[in-house]
Design an enzyme around this catalytic site. Structure first.
Site, PDB file in Angstrom:
ATOM      1  CG  ASP A  40      -2.090  -0.968   1.045  1.00 28.76           C
ATOM      2  OD1 ASP A  40      -2.287  -1.470  -0.078  1.00 28.76           O
ATOM      3  OD2 ASP A  40      -2.795  -1.214   2.038  1.00 28.76           O
ATOM      4  CG  ASN A  89      -4.425   5.618   3.232  1.00 27.71           C
ATOM      5  OD1 ASN A  89      -5.303   5.189   2.492  1.00 27.71           O
ATOM      6  ND2 ASN A  89      -3.433   4.877   3.668  1.00 27.71           N
ATOM      7  NE  ARG A 119      -7.732  23.502  26.123  1.00 23.50           N
ATOM      8  CZ  ARG A 119      -8.828  24.207  25.855  1.00 23.50           C
ATOM      9  NH1 ARG A 119      -9.955  23.554  25.543  1.00 23.50           N
ATOM     10  NH2 ARG A 119      -8.811  25.515  25.897  1.00 23.50           N
ATOM     11  CG  ASP A 149      -1.514  12.525  22.478  1.00 21.42           C
ATOM     12  OD1 ASP A 149      -1.300  13.409  23.335  1.00 21.42           O
ATOM     13  OD2 ASP A 149      -1.281  11.321  22.670  1.00 21.42           O
ATOM     14  CB  ALA A 205      -4.586  10.685  23.529  1.00 16.63           C
TER      15      ALA A 205
END
Length: 264
Positions: free
Chosen positions: A45, A122, A148, A150, A185
């Protein structure tokens, strides 16, 4: 018909690349890596993603087909033992075109400099270069939330099986022109709050990310890593362009999903 062959670069893929070139030129097809009608990707890919970005300026003229030489590729329909069969199909059989939606990403800057436009097959990911990412997320011009955490991942339907899936996003059939926004996260407590779930936006909706702090951002477009400074906004929406795959036999999307993630 003009063709090009792109290899992953390992020994097996390079040998297959040379075989395909020889076979197709014997069938009197013309090798042309500048303006090909069809691009054969040999590898995985990642190789097809690289090929897509090499020819992203001629998507209306170029179709893609993939041969995987390692683990099963999600975009690659063919295996090395089928090279002769594929070559005969390319040389002698009119192929069906299957189109998949793409993601358009436009980065604008505080100094009013020239904006940058990218296409992703992607996904696009956005992270802060300094600590947590803090972004206002606008949908159709209205503030939806202040994120807020990662980072954020904005994926295409075909890319929904990649990084988006690892983040807990939904798998979306590529016949649905849409984009998906998934969190990395996120910080959720009594002070800060996000929706906490992936969002699927239709073709006519635009997602705008606006920085709250003046920091540098690490932005990926598929496999491309980019560092941007003085960012005013990052606009994401379904692109007008589409990628065209050459299909010589049926390979349904859900069969790909099953063989990639479920089948032993």
């Amino acid at each position: 018909m003009k063709f090009a062959v792109m290899s992953k670069g390992d020994e097996v893929s390079n040998k297959l690349q040379q075989r395909i070139k020889t076979y197709l030129t014997d069938f009197e097809l013309e090798y042309d890596d500048h303006e090909p009608d069809i691009v054969i990707s040999v590898g995985g890919d990642g190789t097809l993603l690289y090929a897509f970005h090499q020819y992203s300026d001629r998507l209306e003229e170029t179709a893609f087909v993939g041969i995987h030489t390692g683990h099963l590729g999600f975009y690659a329909d063919w295996v090395p033992d089928e090279v002769e069969k594929l070559v005969i199909h390319i040389a002698r059989t009119p192929f069906q075109i299957v189109e998949y939606p793409l993601l358009e990403v436009i980065v604008r800057y505080l100094d009013g400099g020239k904006e940058n436009r990218y296409l992703a097959l992607n996904e696009c990911t956005v992270k802060s270069d300094e600590g947590s990412l803090v972004m206002n997320v606008e949908i159709k011009g209205e503030l939806f939330e202040t994120f807020r955490g990662d980072g954020l991942c904005i994926s295409t339907p075909s890319g929904s099986t990649a990084y988006n899936k690892a983040l807990g996003g939904a798998i979306i059939h590529p016949s649905l022109p849409s984009l998906q926004l998934s969190e990395m996260a996120s910080i959720n407590n009594r002070v800060f709050r996000t929706v906490g779930s992936p969002l699927v936006l239709p073709q006519h909706h635009t997602c705008m990310l606006k920085p709250v702090n003046d920091v540098d951002f690490r932005i990926t477009i598929d496999h491309l890593f980019l560092l941007h400074k003085k960012v005013k906004s990052i606009q994401c929406r379904v692109a007008e362009e589409k990628i065209r795959f050459a299909r010589f036999r049926p390979f349904p999307f859900w069969k790909r999903v099953k063989e990639s993630f479920v089948k032993d």
